[in-house]
Design an enzyme around this catalytic site. Structure first.
Site: not given
Length: 365
Positions: A19, A121, A123, A145, A187-188, A240, A292
């Site tokens: 993302g 994470n 990537t 995050d 987010m999370g 989330e 984002r």
């Protein structure tokens, strides 16, 4: 004329995967400026993450390409969630093998000494797997995050924190005007860093994170106690991935069915549960991709640039298979095996949880 410093790496590739988040362009600029200006490296930029390597969608990056991008949101290289080692629906093993082989072929064809990956994470985990396949890899930790193991903070987190906090600030006025309970979802999915920090910064009355399954009765009691003290509105900040004690006891399949039947996301489920528990008018708001987008904060620009230039120093020394990181107040690096396949969650004894409790915030229990 500036004399270039010596470097083991002469030709590098760079891509952004997963993302998008604020600070990616600042990091691209930092890598490219240091690699080009200080060491005279040749830089290839791949479009749309690993897909660009598979399809050989690549171009040489010159100073004009990475000039004036420090403050820009998104990524000039584009991103995708292409995961070469992971099958998508309908993929066969040979397709995965073809993707990995294509990336290795592109790496070899361009004569890369190293591939620089800007990602989260997934990537950095992919980077570690390619390192085991014989490619030289350097990783940079980006995600809003803040859940990458091996670094105290990721770039993108501070910008999203600022956006989330501002949204919470704005909800206070409408919650107070209408005497409502307002639930805001940040987010999370697996880690609650963003919701926890934004919740504390924005004065959230209840903060719910994935690491602490919530008890709706405890939340209801807290909201009623506020009302009895004259505080007739409440702000509930929820990550989330937050889940109730009931959901925590379910297996993955049953939890998925339950969520599908009880609202499009956690904010709506929690809002309904609060209204049923307390009888108080409750509304849900999902901030979504707003978190984002936009320009990076000053803090993220500094962190992204610092991590990027440190990555180039590793390239110059030929120290591959590393992810640059923030450790205390120092920029360091860790082996790519450190973040591989892991998620940095909020420890239950983390000082921010105690901070929230000390100012009267309910953590759902």
């Amino acid at each position: 004329m500036v004399t270039k410093r010596s470097s083991v790496s002469k030709t590098i590739g760079i891509l952004t995967a997963g993302g998008d988040c604020p600070g990616l362009n600042a990091a691209i600029r930092g890598v490219c400026r240091a690699a080009h200006d200080r060491y005279g490296m040749k830089i290839y930029g791949f479009s749309d993450g690993f897909r660009g390597m598979i399809e050989e969608n690549v171009r040489v990056l010159n100073p004009a390409d990475f000039s004036g991008i420090l403050t820009r949101g998104g990524t000039i290289l584009g991103a995708s969630r292409e995961k070469p080692f992971k099958s998508a629906i309908g993929d066969a093993d040979e397709i995965i093998g073809d993707k990995v082989a294509a990336i290795k072929k592109t790496y070899s064809k361009l004569g890369l000494d190293c591939l620089v990956l800007l990602g989260g994470n997934g990537t950095n985990t992919t980077g570690y797997r390619f390192a085991r396949e014989g490619l030289n890899i350097i990783g940079l930790p980006k995600t809003i995050d803040n859940d990458i193991v091996g670094t105290d903070r990721t770039f993108g987190f501070h910008s999203a924190l600022s956006i989330g906090t501002e949204a919470i600030d704005r909800l206070h006025s409408t919650a107070q005007s209408h005497s409502r309970v307002m639930v805001i979802e940040l987010m999370g999915h697996k880690a609650g860093w963003l919701a926890l920090y934004a919740g504390v910064a924005g004065g959230g009355d209840v903060i719910l994170i994935p690491e602490i399954p919530y008890d709706i009765q405890a939340i209801g009691r807290h909201i009623e106690e506020r009302a009895l003290s004259g505080k007739i509105f409440s702000i509930v900040v929820v990550a989330e991935g937050a889940l109730s004690i009931k959901e925590a006891k379910m297996d993955k399949r049953d939890r998925k069915k339950y969520r599908a039947a009880n609202g499009p996301s956690v904010a709506y489920r929690v809002a309904r549960e609060i209204q049923d528990e307390t009888g108080r008018e409750t509304r849900a708001s999902v901030l979504g991709y707003m978190q984002r987008g936009g320009i990076p904060s000053a803090s993220d620009r500094v962190l992204a640039t610092s991590l990027a230039t440190a990555a180039v120093d590793l390239l110059a020394k030929g120290e591959y298979g590393r992810m640059v990181c923030l450790s205390g107040n120092e920029i360091n690096s860790v082996d790519l095996s450190v973040p591989e396949g892991k998620v940095k969650t909020v420890p239950e004894d983390h000082y921010m949880i105690d901070t929230a409790a000390a100012v009267g915030t309910c953590m759902g229990v």
